[in-house]
Design an enzyme around this catalytic site. Sequence first.
Site, mmCIF file in Angstrom:
data_model
loop_
_atom_site.group_PDB
_atom_site.id
_atom_site.type_symbol
_atom_site.label_atom_id
_atom_site.label_comp_id
_atom_site.label_asym_id
_atom_site.label_seq_id
_atom_site.Cartn_x
_atom_site.Cartn_y
_atom_site.Cartn_z
ATOM 1 N N HIS A 134 0.843 -1.209 0.000
ATOM 2 C CA HIS A 134 0.000 0.000 0.000
ATOM 3 C C HIS A 134 0.881 1.263 0.000
ATOM 4 O O HIS A 134 0.625 2.202 -0.751
ATOM 5 C CB HIS A 134 -0.872 0.058 1.269
ATOM 6 C CG HIS A 134 -1.902 -1.023 1.394
ATOM 7 N ND1 HIS A 134 -2.058 -1.767 2.530
ATOM 8 C CD2 HIS A 134 -2.850 -1.467 0.536
ATOM 9 C CE1 HIS A 134 -3.048 -2.630 2.374
ATOM 10 N NE2 HIS A 134 -3.544 -2.479 1.159
ATOM 11 N N LYS A 160 -17.912 -6.602 7.157
ATOM 12 C CA LYS A 160 -16.674 -7.343 7.457
ATOM 13 C C LYS A 160 -16.238 -6.983 8.868
ATOM 14 O O LYS A 160 -16.384 -5.840 9.286
ATOM 15 C CB LYS A 160 -15.561 -6.876 6.510
ATOM 16 C CG LYS A 160 -15.396 -7.698 5.265
ATOM 17 C CD LYS A 160 -13.999 -7.409 4.693
ATOM 18 C CE LYS A 160 -13.918 -7.578 3.209
ATOM 19 N NZ LYS A 160 -12.703 -6.978 2.645
ATOM 20 N N ARG A 201 -1.784 -6.214 -8.173
ATOM 21 C CA ARG A 201 -0.637 -7.058 -7.820
ATOM 22 C C ARG A 201 -0.417 -8.165 -8.835
ATOM 23 O O ARG A 201 0.688 -8.535 -9.143
ATOM 24 C CB ARG A 201 -0.858 -7.709 -6.451
ATOM 25 C CG ARG A 201 -0.721 -6.763 -5.305
ATOM 26 C CD ARG A 201 -1.306 -7.353 -4.063
ATOM 27 N NE ARG A 201 -2.710 -7.658 -4.259
ATOM 28 C CZ ARG A 201 -3.533 -8.005 -3.289
ATOM 29 N NH1 ARG A 201 -3.096 -8.127 -2.063
ATOM 30 N NH2 ARG A 201 -4.797 -8.243 -3.544
ATOM 31 N N SER A 214 -2.889 -7.595 3.196
ATOM 32 C CA SER A 214 -3.115 -7.419 4.641
ATOM 33 C C SER A 214 -3.401 -8.765 5.283
ATOM 34 O O SER A 214 -2.946 -9.038 6.402
ATOM 35 C CB SER A 214 -4.299 -6.469 4.878
ATOM 36 O OG SER A 214 -4.021 -5.199 4.357
HETATM 37 O O1 PNS Z 1 -8.868 -2.934 0.151
HETATM 38 P P1 PNS Z 1 -10.128 -3.453 -0.491
HETATM 39 O O2 PNS Z 1 -10.958 -4.209 0.551
HETATM 40 O O3 PNS Z 1 -9.873 -4.253 -1.718
HETATM 41 O O4 PNS Z 1 -10.988 -2.167 -0.935
HETATM 42 C C1 PNS Z 1 -12.233 -2.300 -1.561
HETATM 43 C C2 PNS Z 1 -12.923 -0.924 -1.753
HETATM 44 C C3 PNS Z 1 -12.980 -0.170 -0.440
HETATM 45 C C4 PNS Z 1 -12.090 -0.093 -2.726
HETATM 46 C C5 PNS Z 1 -14.328 -1.184 -2.327
HETATM 47 O O5 PNS Z 1 -14.958 -2.158 -1.557
HETATM 48 C C6 PNS Z 1 -15.223 0.052 -2.386
HETATM 49 O O6 PNS Z 1 -14.954 0.977 -3.111
HETATM 50 N N1 PNS Z 1 -16.277 0.059 -1.554
HETATM 51 C C7 PNS Z 1 -17.218 1.152 -1.461
HETATM 52 C C8 PNS Z 1 -18.624 0.762 -1.896
HETATM 53 C C9 PNS Z 1 -18.882 1.107 -3.353
HETATM 54 O O7 PNS Z 1 -18.706 2.214 -3.796
HETATM 55 N N2 PNS Z 1 -19.316 0.094 -4.145
HETATM 56 C C10 PNS Z 1 -19.653 0.248 -5.535
HETATM 57 C C11 PNS Z 1 -18.442 0.178 -6.442
HETATM 58 S S1 PNS Z 1 -18.174 -1.423 -7.022
#
Ligand code: PNS
Length: 171
Positions: A17, A41, A90, A128
């Site tokens: 990150h 979660k 990644r 993570s």
């Molecule tokens: O680190 P992560 O868990 O891969 O991050 C995922 C994240 C936070 C980027 C994604 O879950 C997100 O943007 N969530 C917000 C909800 C949202 O906007 N959903 C619609 C878009 S698909």
Amino acid sequence: MKIAVYPGSFDPVTNGHLDIIERAAGVFDKVIVSILQNTSKKPMFSMEEKVYLLQRVTKHLDNVEIDYFSGLLVNYMKNKKANVIIKGLRAVSDFEYEFQMALMNNKLEPNIETLFMMTSSKYSYLSSSIVKEVGKLGGCLKELVPDEIINEILRKIKNEGGEQNGNPITN
Ligand code: PNS
């Protein structure tokens, strides 16, 4: 001013990150690293802890701000007047899910672009989850997370037995 948002769970922040944050900070006027408040979660680290760890490892970057959000990312971005989402890739296995999210975000808000940065190869195996697993099983976290937060992460993993208690990490 070009503002980008780097969203994620950051449970906890890893060197992968930080690599993306540092490189994005070199490209954009301002980068907001924004932590998702996800009620479905159960994270190991509380929001206060995640903010603290991210602030600590980015304190050398003047144009990086740490924040959090809930709900739709695109709505948060409109409030922040940001129109670029930064994501790290990644491996090919990340692609399908990231592609779906990028298309959905663009459908919801066509002015918002997603820019992907390839994670540096030395961090391509990092996540993570794997950091938490290695820490829980007594492995060394050197080179997986920034040096200055290794002890705090290990203390949290050991003290809490992997459960979040909502208390900020204190020195
Ligand atoms: O680190 P992560 O868990 O891969 O991050 C995922 C994240 C936070 C980027 C994604 O879950 C997100 O943007 N969530 C917000 C909800 C949202 O906007 N959903 C619609 C878009 S698909």
